[in-house]
Scaffold this active site. Structure first.
Site, PDB file in Angstrom:
ATOM      1  N   ASP A 149     -48.015 -33.129  -4.514  1.00 25.62           N
ATOM      2  CA  ASP A 149     -49.178 -32.168  -4.018  1.00 25.62           C
ATOM      3  C   ASP A 149     -49.650 -31.737  -5.379  1.00 25.62           C
ATOM      4  O   ASP A 149     -50.860 -31.718  -5.822  1.00 25.62           O
ATOM      5  CB  ASP A 149     -48.267 -31.471  -3.223  1.00 25.62           C
ATOM      6  CG  ASP A 149     -47.804 -30.960  -2.310  1.00 25.62           C
ATOM      7  OD1 ASP A 149     -49.651 -32.049  -1.603  1.00 25.62           O
ATOM      8  OD2 ASP A 149     -47.185 -30.597  -1.089  1.00 25.62           O
ATOM      9  N   LYS A 172     -40.941 -29.530   3.971  1.00 28.13           N
ATOM     10  CA  LYS A 172     -40.478 -30.086   2.489  1.00 28.13           C
ATOM     11  C   LYS A 172     -39.096 -30.008   1.381  1.00 28.13           C
ATOM     12  O   LYS A 172     -39.105 -30.975   0.651  1.00 28.13           O
ATOM     13  CB  LYS A 172     -41.700 -29.557   1.219  1.00 28.13           C
ATOM     14  CG  LYS A 172     -42.698 -30.066   2.244  1.00 28.13           C
ATOM     15  CD  LYS A 172     -44.693 -29.769   1.286  1.00 28.13           C
ATOM     16  CE  LYS A 172     -45.719 -30.227   1.951  1.00 28.13           C
ATOM     17  NZ  LYS A 172     -46.597 -29.849   1.613  1.00 28.13           N
TER      18      LYS A 172
END
Ligand code: ATR
Length: 279
Positions: free
Chosen positions: A104, A68
Site C-alpha cells: 500500500d 490486514k
C-alpha cells in the site's frame, strides 16, 4: 501443460473489491491462463484459510479489510514495510512458507509519482487520520524522504501513537491547530473514511493552503471526493485514491504470474467505468 496459476483476494465482505477487475485485465493483456478469485473469509476463519493456501491450489493472493493486521501476525515472514505498518496486503508462498508484504505504501508513492511528480520536495506534509491506512501513508512519506509529517486525528491519542511509532520526522497535532498547520503544508493527505460514499464530507477549510500545495485523498468511492473538488476549485494539484489501488496491485501480480504489469490509462478507464456503474 502447467496448471493455470490461481491467486485470490480474501476479505469480509469482498464483493465490492475492484482488484479482480485489475488483475483480470492484466491476465488478459498478457495472455496468462491464470485466475484471480474473490474469497469471502470471516475473521475467525482467516487462520485456517491462510494455512490451506497451497492445498487450495493458490499461489498467493491479496488480503483486504478487515484482515490486514491479523494476516501480518499469521505469516511466517514479512517484508520491512509490513513490519513497520503492522499490516499485510499481499501473500505468496516461498519454500512452503507463507510470506507477506505491504504494497500500500509503495502504491501510494507510485500514485504520487504519477500524478504529482516532485512531491518529495513538497516540504511539510499533513496527514488527516491515524488508523491503519494512515500508517501506510506516513510510511510512504518517510520513504519518500519527507521529514516533517504532521498527523491530525479526531482521536488525538491515536495521532500521538502513530507519531510515536514513526519517531523522528512525525508529530501529532490537535484538530484545532489544522488551520495553522495548513498554512505551510505542501502535501495534504486524507486517510480517514470521511468523504467516502455514505460517510459525511470532510469539513475542512482549504483556504490557508499555499497555492503550490498538493491534495491527495485515498478514498476512491467517489473518485472526486468533496475534499478533492474543493482543492481543484482552488487550482491545487489533486491526487485521487484510485492511483494507490492500481499501483499497489503491481508487485502482487508480478509475484504470482511472473510479469510486471503496467498501470495504464486504459486500465484506469476500465476501473473508473466500473465505479461509475456501481459505486
Ligand atoms: P483504516 O484502516 O481504513 O484507516 P481505521 O483504523 O478504522 O480504518 O481508521 C479510520 C480513520 O478515520 C481514523 O483516523 C478515524 O478517526 P478516529 O481515530 O478518531 O476514530 C477516522 N474517522 C472515521 N470516522 C471519522 C469521523 N466521523 N470524523 C473524523 N474522523 C473519522
Amino acid at each position: 501443460m502447467a496448471e493455470p496459476r490461481r491467486a485470490f483476494i480474501c476479505g469480509h465482505p469482498v464483493g465490492h473489491s475492484r482488484s479482480p477487475l485489475i488483475h483480470g485485465h492484466w491476465l488478459d493483456q498478457h495472455g496468462i491462463a491464470g485466475t484471480y478469485e474473490r474469497v469471502d473469509v470471516a475473521p475467525d476463519a482467516l487462520a485456517g484459510f491462510l494455512a490451506r493456501i497451497e492445498d487450495s491450489g493458490f499461489v498467493g493472493g491479496n488480503v483486504t479489510v478487515p484482515h490486514k493486521e491479523l494476516a501480518a501476525r499469521l505469516v511466517d515472514r514479512c517484508d520491512q514495510a509490513a513490519e513497520i505498518i503492522g499490516a499485510v496486503n499481499t501473500l505468496w508462498l516461498e519454500d512452503g512458507r507463507l510470506c507477506g508484504a505491504n504494497t500500500d505504501a509503495c502504491g501510494f508513492g507510485a500514485s504520487l509519482d504519477a500524478a504529482a511528480p516532485g512531491w518529495t520536495e513538497c516540504g511539510v506534509a499533513t496527514v488527516l487520520g491515524a488508523g491503519g491506512a494512515a500508517r501506510a501513508i506516513v510510511h510512504a512519506l518517510t520513504r519518500g524522504g519527507m521529514n516533517d509529517i504532521r498527523i491530525v486525528n479526531r482521536t488525538h491519542g491515536r495521532a500521538l501513537e502513530l507519531a510515536d511509532r514513526i519517531g523522528a520526522g512525525a508529530s501529532a497535532h490537535p484538530q484545532a491547530a489544522l488551520g495553522e498547520l495548513l498554512s505551510d503544508t505542501g502535501l495534504l493527505v486524507n486517510t480517514t473514511s470521511m468523504g467516502m460514499a455514505g460517510a459525511g464530507p470532510l469539513a475542512i477549510d482549504l483556504a490557508p493552503l499555499p497555492a503550490h500545495a498538493v491534495v491527495a485523498d485515498i478514498v476512491y468511492v467517489p473518485l472526486r471526493t468533496p475534499l478533492l473538488a474543493a482543492a481543484r476549485e482552488r487550482g491545487l494539484t489533486t491526487v485521487d485514491g484510485l492511483g494507490m489501488l492500481l499501483h499497489q496491485a503491481v508487485s502482487g501480480f508480478e509475484r504470482w504470474f511472473g510479469v510486471r504489469p503496467e498501470v495504464t490509462d486504459t486500465l484506469r478507464d476500465i476501473v473508473v467505468a466500473d465505479l461509475e456503474d456501481a459505486p
